[in-house]
Design an enzyme around this catalytic site. Structure first.
Site, mmCIF file in Angstrom:
data_model
loop_
_atom_site.group_PDB
_atom_site.id
_atom_site.type_symbol
_atom_site.label_atom_id
_atom_site.label_comp_id
_atom_site.label_asym_id
_atom_site.label_seq_id
_atom_site.Cartn_x
_atom_site.Cartn_y
_atom_site.Cartn_z
ATOM 1 N N ARG A 199 0.853 -1.200 0.000
ATOM 2 C CA ARG A 199 0.000 0.000 0.000
ATOM 3 C C ARG A 199 0.884 1.243 0.000
ATOM 4 O O ARG A 199 1.676 1.429 0.934
ATOM 5 C CB ARG A 199 -0.890 -0.004 1.228
ATOM 6 C CG ARG A 199 -1.865 1.165 1.339
ATOM 7 C CD ARG A 199 -2.654 1.076 2.648
ATOM 8 N NE ARG A 199 -3.329 -0.214 2.769
ATOM 9 C CZ ARG A 199 -3.795 -0.691 3.915
ATOM 10 N NH1 ARG A 199 -3.637 -0.007 5.037
ATOM 11 N NH2 ARG A 199 -4.410 -1.864 3.940
ATOM 12 N N HIS A 244 1.676 -2.296 5.558
ATOM 13 C CA HIS A 244 1.469 -2.551 4.133
ATOM 14 C C HIS A 244 2.453 -1.751 3.282
ATOM 15 O O HIS A 244 2.870 -2.217 2.217
ATOM 16 C CB HIS A 244 0.040 -2.177 3.730
ATOM 17 C CG HIS A 244 -1.003 -3.168 4.142
ATOM 18 N ND1 HIS A 244 -1.326 -4.270 3.383
ATOM 19 C CD2 HIS A 244 -1.825 -3.199 5.218
ATOM 20 C CE1 HIS A 244 -2.297 -4.944 3.974
ATOM 21 N NE2 HIS A 244 -2.620 -4.321 5.102
ATOM 22 N N ASP A 272 -3.618 -8.624 3.069
ATOM 23 C CA ASP A 272 -4.977 -8.868 3.553
ATOM 24 C C ASP A 272 -5.625 -9.898 2.633
ATOM 25 O O ASP A 272 -5.645 -9.713 1.404
ATOM 26 C CB ASP A 272 -5.808 -7.587 3.521
ATOM 27 C CG ASP A 272 -5.290 -6.505 4.460
ATOM 28 O OD1 ASP A 272 -4.642 -6.851 5.460
ATOM 29 O OD2 ASP A 272 -5.543 -5.322 4.191
ATOM 30 N N GLU A 286 -7.874 -8.117 13.166
ATOM 31 C CA GLU A 286 -8.389 -8.253 11.805
ATOM 32 C C GLU A 286 -8.072 -9.658 11.296
ATOM 33 O O GLU A 286 -6.899 -9.983 11.075
ATOM 34 C CB GLU A 286 -7.771 -7.201 10.884
ATOM 35 C CG GLU A 286 -8.103 -5.774 11.297
ATOM 36 C CD GLU A 286 -7.389 -4.716 10.491
ATOM 37 O OE1 GLU A 286 -7.785 -3.542 10.562
ATOM 38 O OE2 GLU A 286 -6.409 -5.053 9.780
ATOM 39 N N HIS A 346 -5.615 -9.944 8.148
ATOM 40 C CA HIS A 346 -4.383 -9.151 8.113
ATOM 41 C C HIS A 346 -3.182 -9.974 8.592
ATOM 42 O O HIS A 346 -3.165 -10.428 9.737
ATOM 43 C CB HIS A 346 -4.587 -7.924 9.009
ATOM 44 C CG HIS A 346 -3.447 -6.967 9.070
ATOM 45 N ND1 HIS A 346 -3.574 -5.642 8.706
ATOM 46 C CD2 HIS A 346 -2.163 -7.110 9.479
ATOM 47 C CE1 HIS A 346 -2.416 -5.022 8.887
ATOM 48 N NE2 HIS A 346 -1.543 -5.900 9.363
#
Length: 237
Positions: free
Chosen positions: A104, A149, A156, A216, A219
């Site tokens: 990301r 990320h 994910d 999460e 994740h």
């Protein structure tokens, strides 16, 4: 591995993560994925299914996220190789992976922060954070000013059942990026099948070196990270 050794390993990983979180990583001057050492997962594992939400409006911000120019999954080479091994392991058992996000860009994380600080943008609240207000998303650890990320070592994802020929998504109890206690990997109120699916994913990822973020279920971060001191800001293309 004994339970004491497992606990020690988890504590060591947590302490390392805390240390890295306290000291911001440098942002690499790389201008494209190849220069950054990022590898597109499809080059190693073409059967991994992609559902890169941030390249579309189907995400908690309600719009395509800046930095995502294509629905692609990039990771640092050792991480991509390990993820391809997870997919290979699962395919041998009749299962597979669906990926929601990989590397990301830093600019995308900054866009998340701009969104969380905008009190007027609430288009996806009923779907993805029905029980929380935006400030709680930061306070409770669902959104952060810096993301693993961006270091190219976090992914994910969810599970697919491919035993009948075609692949279908296994039920995990919430959708990806649902913010609230129901998304915690270990939680109450799930069916036996949903909890079993989450634990199957935990085991499959752990076998190849990925550690789950407990808040999460989707994740995972590869440990040890190849370059925890460096973040990247090249667009996802």
């Amino acid at each position: 591995m004994t339970s004491r050794t497992c606990i020690s390993l988890v504590l060591a990983i947590a302490l390392a993560a805390t240390a890295h979180a306290a000291e911001p990583p440098r942002v690499s001057p790389a201008t494209d994925a190849a220069e950054a050492g990022l590898v597109e997962i499809g080059a190693l594992s073409p059967h991994i299914e992609m559902d890169i939400r941030y390249a579309t409006a189907n995400n908690f911000t309600g719009a395509r996220v800046p930095g995502y120019e294509a629905p692609s999954c990039y990771l640092l080479a050792p991480v991509a190789k390990a993820l391809a091994q997870v997919e290979q392991d699962l395919r041998a058992q009749g299962f597979g992976l669906r990926v929601y996000d990989c590397y990301r860009p830093v600019r995308s994380v900054q866009a998340f922060m701009a969104w969380v600080n905008d009190p007027n943008e609430r288009s996806r609240k009923a779907v993805q954070y029905p029980d929380l207000e935006k400030p709680r998303l930061l306070a409770d650890g669902y959104i952060a000013e810096r993301s693993g990320h961006s270091r190219g070592a976090t992914v994910d994802l969810g599970l697919l059942d491919c035993r009948s020929g075609g692949c279908t998504v296994l039920e995990m109890g919430t959708d990806f990026d649902f913010f609230g206690p129901r998304a915690h990997t270990q939680t109450t109120g799930l069916s036996e099948a949903q909890q079993a699916n989450r634990q199957q994913l935990v085991r499959a990822m752990a076998r190849r070196g990925f550690v789950n973020y407990p808040q999460e279920w989707w994740h995972y971060t590869f440990q040890p990270e190849p370059d925890p001191g460096t973040a990247y800001d090249v667009p996802v293309r």
